[in-house]
Design a protein around this motif. Structure first.
Motif, mmCIF file in Angstrom:
data_model
loop_
_atom_site.group_PDB
_atom_site.id
_atom_site.type_symbol
_atom_site.label_atom_id
_atom_site.label_comp_id
_atom_site.label_asym_id
_atom_site.label_seq_id
_atom_site.Cartn_x
_atom_site.Cartn_y
_atom_site.Cartn_z
ATOM 1 N N ASN A 101 25.227 9.984 -17.618
ATOM 2 C CA ASN A 101 25.790 8.986 -16.651
ATOM 3 C C ASN A 101 25.152 7.849 -16.279
ATOM 4 N N ILE A 102 23.669 8.059 -16.139
ATOM 5 C CA ILE A 102 22.726 7.005 -16.060
ATOM 6 C C ILE A 102 21.903 6.779 -17.138
ATOM 7 N N ASP A 103 21.950 7.414 -18.305
ATOM 8 C CA ASP A 103 21.506 7.132 -19.530
ATOM 9 C C ASP A 103 19.823 7.155 -19.424
ATOM 10 N N TYR A 104 19.472 8.319 -18.648
ATOM 11 C CA TYR A 104 18.199 8.575 -18.308
ATOM 12 C C TYR A 104 17.669 9.886 -18.529
ATOM 13 N N TYR A 105 16.564 10.314 -18.652
ATOM 14 C CA TYR A 105 15.722 11.526 -18.792
ATOM 15 C C TYR A 105 15.371 11.915 -17.324
ATOM 16 N N MET A 106 15.940 12.772 -16.762
ATOM 17 C CA MET A 106 15.453 13.200 -15.327
ATOM 18 C C MET A 106 14.773 14.645 -15.583
ATOM 19 N N PRO A 107 13.596 14.768 -14.389
ATOM 20 C CA PRO A 107 13.025 16.241 -14.510
ATOM 21 C C PRO A 107 13.879 17.090 -13.617
ATOM 22 N N SER A 108 14.002 18.114 -13.885
ATOM 23 C CA SER A 108 14.708 19.197 -13.001
ATOM 24 C C SER A 108 13.571 19.984 -12.415
ATOM 25 N N LEU A 109 13.768 20.084 -10.825
ATOM 26 C CA LEU A 109 12.719 20.730 -10.142
ATOM 27 C C LEU A 109 13.217 22.145 -9.674
#
Length: 238
Positions: A69-77
């Motif tokens: 949805n934001i076209d980005y790689y996000m770290p999962s905490l």
């Protein structure tokens, strides 16, 4: 969390400073020299860092996920074993955090500001009784107005602080009781918003009640480094 701890006890420090200035005016210079105030600020920052040291070990990056949805790689905490440890949660969140961040500061703020308000009322009655002559009356009114504005400003800051941090206290109690769920997660979101509002609105209170603050802000905001600006700052600070 370190910044929040600093904010909480800086508010307490301002209340202590105001209490000494109002209730013990003849001893304020002796009790509150610049060196002691500086030491308090340095000690407060150091304590805030030490108190929240374990926070850095409460989460870890478990995975890096792609958010379409934001076209980005996000770290999962994810919480670490320390964060989920029952003994750690009971000692830190159940006792230390509750006492340091809520019980102690709330008690001090309510007690100190109650005494400040009482002292301001007594001072106002004394000024009304001791007025003699137009010049004395005018000076008395100016001094009374200044004391009242400063006290109202501090009370407004404290009331805003209590209003914006009470929900955090409720969330802390819910977590200690194990009442974590949809309602808890929603309250935590609103709690984070209130903490931001608290930090953002203090400047508005200072701007509203303090002439000196408005003058200093204008001086630094517009970079008025001229001779006239320096004289303005000197007159404000003295």
């Amino acid at each position: 969390m370190t910044a929040q701890t600093c904010s909480v006890f800086m508010t307490v420090g301002v209340s202590v400073h105001r209490y000494i200035g109002v209730c013990h005016p003849y001893k304020s210079v002796e009790w509150l020299p610049k060196k002691r105030v500086t030491s308090f600020i340095i000690g407060l920052v150091s304590f805030s860092i030490l108190f929240n040291t374990t926070r850095f070990f409460e989460v870890h990056i478990s995975n890096v996920c792609y958010r379409s949805n934001i076209d980005y790689y996000m770290p999962s905490l994810q919480p670490t074993a320390l964060r989920m440890n029952d003994l750690y949660r009971q000692i830190f969140f159940g006792w230390a955090y509750t006492l340091v961040m809520y019980a102690v500061p709330f008690t001090l703020l309510i007690g100190l500001n109650s005494m400040v308000l009482s002292a301001v009322r007594r001072s106002r009655r004394m000024h009304m009784v001791s007025q003699c002559g137009a010049e004395s009356e005018e000076f008395s009114k100016k001094a009374e107005r200044k004391e009242r504005q400063t006290s109202i400003m501090l009370i407004a800051i404290v009331l805003l602080f209590i209003a914006c941090n009470t929900l955090a206290f409720v969330c802390n109690i819910m977590e200690n009781m194990g009442a974590e769920g949809v309602i808890y997660n929603t309250l935590v979101t609103f709690n984070n918003l209130l903490v931001i509002i608290n930090a953002s609105c203090n400047i508005c209170i200072y701007m509203l009640f303090s002439d000196k603050y408005r003058m200093l802000l204008r001086y630094y905001l517009f970079c008025d480094w001229s001779r006239q600006g320096d004289l303005l700052v000197s007159s404000v600070l003295n």
